[in-house]
Design a protein around this motif. Structure first.
Motif, PDB file in Angstrom:
ATOM      1  N   ARG A  80       0.844  -1.198   0.000  1.00 16.09           N
ATOM      2  CA  ARG A  80       0.000   0.000   0.000  1.00 16.09           C
ATOM      3  C   ARG A  80       0.883   1.255   0.000  1.00 16.09           C
ATOM      4  NH1 ARG A  80      -0.396   4.285   3.987  1.00 16.09           N
ATOM      5  NH2 ARG A  80      -1.130   3.437   5.968  1.00 16.09           N
ATOM      6  N   HIS A  81       0.376   2.294  -0.607  1.00 19.80           N
ATOM      7  CA  HIS A  81       1.169   3.496  -0.852  1.00 19.80           C
ATOM      8  C   HIS A  81       1.341   4.353   0.407  1.00 19.80           C
ATOM      9  CE1 HIS A  81      -0.632   2.286  -4.663  1.00 19.80           C
ATOM     10  NE2 HIS A  81       0.307   2.955  -5.281  1.00 19.80           N
ATOM     11  N   VAL A  82       2.324   5.243   0.316  1.00 23.79           N
ATOM     12  CA  VAL A  82       2.435   6.353   1.263  1.00 23.79           C
ATOM     13  C   VAL A  82       2.704   7.615   0.452  1.00 23.79           C
ATOM     14  CG1 VAL A  82       3.265   5.036   3.254  1.00 23.79           C
ATOM     15  CG2 VAL A  82       4.909   5.913   1.608  1.00 23.79           C
ATOM     16  N   VAL A 126      -1.393   8.191 -15.374  1.00 26.38           N
ATOM     17  CA  VAL A 126      -0.713   6.984 -15.836  1.00 26.38           C
ATOM     18  C   VAL A 126      -1.354   5.714 -15.277  1.00 26.38           C
ATOM     19  CG1 VAL A 126       1.002   6.702 -13.978  1.00 26.38           C
ATOM     20  CG2 VAL A 126       1.640   6.161 -16.336  1.00 26.38           C
ATOM     21  N   CYS A 127      -2.129   5.827 -14.239  1.00 22.74           N
ATOM     22  CA  CYS A 127      -2.676   4.640 -13.555  1.00 22.74           C
ATOM     23  C   CYS A 127      -3.588   3.835 -14.490  1.00 22.74           C
ATOM     24  CB  CYS A 127      -3.474   5.059 -12.316  1.00 22.74           C
ATOM     25  SG  CYS A 127      -4.257   3.670 -11.493  1.00 22.74           S
ATOM     26  N   PRO A 128      -3.223   2.582 -14.773  1.00 24.87           N
ATOM     27  CA  PRO A 128      -4.030   1.784 -15.715  1.00 24.87           C
ATOM     28  C   PRO A 128      -5.368   1.361 -15.120  1.00 24.87           C
ATOM     29  CG  PRO A 128      -2.273   0.437 -14.783  1.00 24.87           C
ATOM     30  CD  PRO A 128      -2.051   1.837 -14.292  1.00 24.87           C
ATOM     31  N   ALA A 129      -5.470   1.380 -13.791  1.00 27.38           N
ATOM     32  CA  ALA A 129      -6.714   0.957 -13.141  1.00 27.38           C
ATOM     33  C   ALA A 129      -7.625   2.142 -12.820  1.00 27.38           C
ATOM     34  CB  ALA A 129      -6.390   0.195 -11.861  1.00 27.38           C
ATOM     35  N   LYS A 130      -7.142   3.347 -13.134  1.00 29.62           N
ATOM     36  CA  LYS A 130      -7.917   4.571 -12.876  1.00 29.62           C
ATOM     37  C   LYS A 130      -8.410   4.639 -11.431  1.00 29.62           C
ATOM     38  CE  LYS A 130      -7.649   5.858 -17.178  1.00 29.62           C
ATOM     39  NZ  LYS A 130      -6.320   6.391 -17.441  1.00 29.62           N
ATOM     40  N   CYS A 131      -7.484   4.374 -10.516  1.00 31.10           N
ATOM     41  CA  CYS A 131      -7.925   4.343  -9.121  1.00 31.10           C
ATOM     42  C   CYS A 131      -7.367   5.491  -8.287  1.00 31.10           C
ATOM     43  CB  CYS A 131      -7.573   3.005  -8.485  1.00 31.10           C
ATOM     44  SG  CYS A 131      -5.832   2.609  -8.452  1.00 31.10           S
ATOM     45  N   ILE A 132      -6.637   6.423  -8.931  1.00 29.25           N
ATOM     46  CA  ILE A 132      -6.132   7.583  -8.185  1.00 29.25           C
ATOM     47  C   ILE A 132      -6.953   8.810  -8.559  1.00 29.25           C
ATOM     48  CG2 ILE A 132      -4.145   9.061  -7.727  1.00 29.25           C
ATOM     49  CD1 ILE A 132      -2.312   6.823  -8.453  1.00 29.25           C
ATOM     50  N   TYR A 133      -7.317   9.563  -7.545  1.00 27.87           N
ATOM     51  CA  TYR A 133      -8.019  10.838  -7.769  1.00 27.87           C
ATOM     52  C   TYR A 133      -7.232  11.938  -7.075  1.00 27.87           C
ATOM     53  CZ  TYR A 133     -11.611  14.433  -7.721  1.00 27.87           C
ATOM     54  OH  TYR A 133     -12.295  15.619  -7.881  1.00 27.87           O
ATOM     55  N   GLU A 160      -6.681  10.549  -3.363  1.00 28.36           N
ATOM     56  CA  GLU A 160      -7.352   9.302  -2.967  1.00 28.36           C
ATOM     57  C   GLU A 160      -6.863   8.140  -3.826  1.00 28.36           C
ATOM     58  OE1 GLU A 160     -11.659  11.301  -1.700  1.00 28.36           O
ATOM     59  OE2 GLU A 160     -11.528   9.948  -3.426  1.00 28.36           O
ATOM     60  N   ILE A 161      -6.735   6.982  -3.222  1.00 25.95           N
ATOM     61  CA  ILE A 161      -6.441   5.746  -3.961  1.00 25.95           C
ATOM     62  C   ILE A 161      -7.493   4.714  -3.589  1.00 25.95           C
ATOM     63  CG2 ILE A 161      -4.831   3.851  -4.346  1.00 25.95           C
ATOM     64  CD1 ILE A 161      -2.549   5.698  -3.811  1.00 25.95           C
ATOM     65  N   ASN A 162      -8.106   4.141  -4.619  1.00 29.57           N
ATOM     66  CA  ASN A 162      -9.137   3.127  -4.415  1.00 29.57           C
ATOM     67  C   ASN A 162      -8.495   1.740  -4.459  1.00 29.57           C
ATOM     68  OD1 ASN A 162     -11.229   1.311  -4.552  1.00 29.57           O
ATOM     69  ND2 ASN A 162     -12.449   2.515  -5.996  1.00 29.57           N
ATOM     70  N   ARG A 204      -9.430  -1.320  -6.655  1.00 30.53           N
ATOM     71  CA  ARG A 204      -9.038  -1.364  -8.059  1.00 30.53           C
ATOM     72  C   ARG A 204      -7.532  -1.461  -8.265  1.00 30.53           C
ATOM     73  NH1 ARG A 204     -12.848   2.788 -11.313  1.00 30.53           N
ATOM     74  NH2 ARG A 204     -11.793   1.705 -12.985  1.00 30.53           N
ATOM     75  N   CYS A 205      -6.745  -0.974  -7.327  1.00 29.69           N
ATOM     76  CA  CYS A 205      -5.290  -0.904  -7.507  1.00 29.69           C
ATOM     77  C   CYS A 205      -4.700  -2.296  -7.763  1.00 29.69           C
ATOM     78  CB  CYS A 205      -4.647  -0.295  -6.270  1.00 29.69           C
ATOM     79  SG  CYS A 205      -2.838  -0.268  -6.326  1.00 29.69           S
ATOM     80  N   ILE A 206      -3.820  -2.390  -8.756  1.00 28.30           N
ATOM     81  CA  ILE A 206      -3.151  -3.664  -9.069  1.00 28.30           C
ATOM     82  C   ILE A 206      -1.677  -3.621  -8.660  1.00 28.30           C
ATOM     83  CG2 ILE A 206      -4.720  -4.300 -10.929  1.00 28.30           C
ATOM     84  CD1 ILE A 206      -2.639  -3.196 -12.924  1.00 28.30           C
ATOM     85  N   HIS A 207      -1.267  -2.572  -7.948  1.00 30.92           N
ATOM     86  CA  HIS A 207       0.099  -2.450  -7.415  1.00 30.92           C
ATOM     87  C   HIS A 207       1.166  -2.601  -8.494  1.00 30.92           C
ATOM     88  CE1 HIS A 207      -1.235  -2.104  -3.282  1.00 30.92           C
ATOM     89  NE2 HIS A 207      -2.128  -3.013  -3.570  1.00 30.92           N
ATOM     90  N   CYS A 208       0.911  -1.954  -9.622  1.00 35.35           N
ATOM     91  CA  CYS A 208       1.871  -2.023 -10.726  1.00 35.35           C
ATOM     92  C   CYS A 208       3.031  -1.058 -10.522  1.00 35.35           C
ATOM     93  CB  CYS A 208       1.163  -1.719 -12.034  1.00 35.35           C
ATOM     94  SG  CYS A 208       0.512  -0.028 -12.114  1.00 35.35           S
ATOM     95  N   ASP A 209       2.844  -0.038  -9.676  1.00 39.35           N
ATOM     96  CA  ASP A 209       3.888   0.951  -9.383  1.00 39.35           C
ATOM     97  C   ASP A 209       4.103   1.982 -10.487  1.00 39.35           C
ATOM     98  OD1 ASP A 209       4.860   1.127  -6.860  1.00 39.35           O
ATOM     99  OD2 ASP A 209       6.800   0.236  -7.264  1.00 39.35           O
ATOM    100  N   LEU A 210       3.247   1.997 -11.490  1.00 42.60           N
ATOM    101  CA  LEU A 210       3.424   3.008 -12.543  1.00 42.60           C
ATOM    102  C   LEU A 210       3.272   4.418 -11.983  1.00 42.60           C
ATOM    103  CD1 LEU A 210       1.625   1.407 -15.622  1.00 42.60           C
ATOM    104  CD2 LEU A 210       4.078   1.726 -15.263  1.00 42.60           C
ATOM    105  N   CYS A 211       2.417   4.573 -10.990  1.00 41.62           N
ATOM    106  CA  CYS A 211       2.269   5.886 -10.362  1.00 41.62           C
ATOM    107  C   CYS A 211       3.575   6.330  -9.725  1.00 41.62           C
ATOM    108  CB  CYS A 211       1.147   5.862  -9.330  1.00 41.62           C
ATOM    109  SG  CYS A 211       1.307   4.529  -8.119  1.00 41.62           S
ATOM    110  N   VAL A 212       4.280   5.389  -9.122  1.00 44.87           N
ATOM    111  CA  VAL A 212       5.553   5.700  -8.473  1.00 44.87           C
ATOM    112  C   VAL A 212       6.585   6.116  -9.516  1.00 44.87           C
ATOM    113  CG1 VAL A 212       7.394   4.746  -7.037  1.00 44.87           C
ATOM    114  CG2 VAL A 212       5.027   4.095  -6.613  1.00 44.87           C
ATOM    115  N   THR A 224       5.073   6.571  -3.041  1.00 44.51           N
ATOM    116  CA  THR A 224       5.835   5.320  -3.112  1.00 44.51           C
ATOM    117  C   THR A 224       4.991   4.231  -2.473  1.00 44.51           C
ATOM    118  OG1 THR A 224       6.973   5.821  -1.020  1.00 44.51           O
ATOM    119  CG2 THR A 224       8.114   6.421  -3.051  1.00 44.51           C
ATOM    120  N   GLU A 225       5.440   3.007  -2.648  1.00 48.99           N
ATOM    121  CA  GLU A 225       4.683   1.899  -2.070  1.00 48.99           C
ATOM    122  C   GLU A 225       5.472   1.243  -0.945  1.00 48.99           C
ATOM    123  OE1 GLU A 225       1.663  -0.332  -4.388  1.00 48.99           O
ATOM    124  OE2 GLU A 225       3.128  -0.104  -5.968  1.00 48.99           O
ATOM    125  N   SER A 226       4.786   0.992   0.145  1.00 49.88           N
ATOM    126  CA  SER A 226       5.383   0.255   1.256  1.00 49.88           C
ATOM    127  C   SER A 226       5.299  -1.243   0.939  1.00 49.88           C
ATOM    128  CB  SER A 226       4.629   0.565   2.546  1.00 49.88           C
ATOM    129  OG  SER A 226       3.356  -0.039   2.502  1.00 49.88           O
TER     130      SER A 226
END
Ligand code: SF4
Ligand code: SF4
Length: 214
Positions: free
Chosen positions: A37-39, A59-66, A89-91, A94-102, A111-113
Motif C-alpha cells: 500500500r502506498h504512502v 498513468v494509472c491503468p486501473a484509474k484508481c487515483i483521484y 485518494e487511492i481506491n 481497483r489498484c493492481i500495485h503495478c507501481d506506474l504511479c511511483v 511510493t509503495e510500502s
C-alpha cells in the motif's frame, strides 16, 4: 501397475520437506521490492512532496487515483512547489500495485510500502484519503486499524525506488538519486547496490563516486 506407481509418488511425498506454511501463524519474509500500500512522503523539513500534478492519476491503468491540486497558500505553503495536492485518494478495490504511479511521480511523493496484509469490510475504508496516505510527523506511515504491519516494516517504505540501477551494477552503482525524507534522510541503496558490494563482487569500483553512506 500404473496405479501402484502413483501410490509410490504419493507415499514418497510424505517424507519430503513441506513447501507450504501455516499462514498467518508463520509468515514468510517479503521480497525486497514487494509493492504494497502506498504512502505520500514528506521532505525532511516536513513539507509534502506532492505538487498535485496529477501525473500519477493519468498513468494509472486501473484509474484508481483521484488527485486535485491547488495553489499553495503564500503565507503557509504545504509543498515547496507552486501547487500541492489538496485531495488525494487511492481506491484499493481497483489498484493492481503495478507501481506506474511511483515511476511517473516527478517528486518521489508517492511510493509503495511492503504492506499487503490489509482488508476492509466497507467501501469507504478501501478508498484511502490523503489524510491516511501522508506520512506522520515522524515520517512514518500511518498504521490504520485494519492493517497488519510487521515489525520494522515502516522503515522500508519507498520500496524499489532505492535501487540505484536496474541490473544491480554498472555505472550507477551506489548513487542514490533520491531526495531526503522526513524521519529517514537520504535512504541507502538496496542491498547489493552499494560500491562496497560491487567491490566485493569484483566489479569495477572506479565507475563513480557513490553517496550510499548517508
Ligand atoms: S500501483 Fe498501479 S494500479 Fe495502483 S494506484 Fe499506482 S498506477 Fe494505479
Ligand atoms: S503524487 Fe506525484 S505524480 Fe501524483 S500528483 Fe503528487 S506529485 Fe504529481
Amino acid at each position: 501397475m500404473g496405479y501402484l506407481e502413483g501410490f509410490a509418488v504419493t507415499f514418497n511425498k510424505l517424507f519430503e520437506e513441506r513447501v507450504t506454511t501455516e499462514y498467518p501463524e508463520v509468515k514468510r519474509p517479503k521480497a525486497e521490492r514487494l509493492h504494497g500500500r502506498h504512502v505520500l512522503n514528506r521532505y525532511e523539513d516536513g513539507m509534502e512532496k506532492c505538487i498535485g500534478c496529477e501525473l500519477c492519476a493519468g498513468v494509472c491503468p486501473a484509474k484508481c487515483i483521484y488527485v486535485r491540486g491547488q495553489d499553495n497558500p503564500v503565507d503557509d505553503p504545504v509543498s515547496p512547489g507552486e501547487r500541492y495536492g489538496y485531495i488525494y485518494e487511492i481506491n484499493y478495490l481497483r489498484c493492481i500495485h503495478c507501481d506506474l504511479c511511483v515511476e511517473a511521480c516527478p517528486t518521489e511523493a508517492i511510493t509503495e510500502s511492503k504492506l499487503f496484509e490489509f482488508s476492509f469490510s466497507n467501501r469507504a475504508d478501501a478508498i484511502y484519503t490523503k489524510a491516511e496516505l501522508v506520512v506522520d510527523d515522524e515520517g512514518q506511515p500511518q498504521k490504520l486499524p485494519w492493517e497488519d504491519w510487521r515489525p520494522g516494516e515502516a522503515d522500508t517504505t519507498s520500496a524499489w525506488m532505492r535501487a540505484t540501477s536496474s541490473s544491480g551494477d554498472a555505472d550507477y552503482q551506489g548513487r542514490v538519486a533520491w531526495s531526503g525524507e522526513l524521519g529517514y534522510g537520504v535512504r541507502d541503496p538496496e542491498a547489493g547496490q552499494t560500491e562496497a558490494a560491487a567491490d566485493a563482487d569484483g566489479a569495477d569500483g572506479d565507475a563513480h563516486d557513490g553517496n550510499g553512506g548517508h
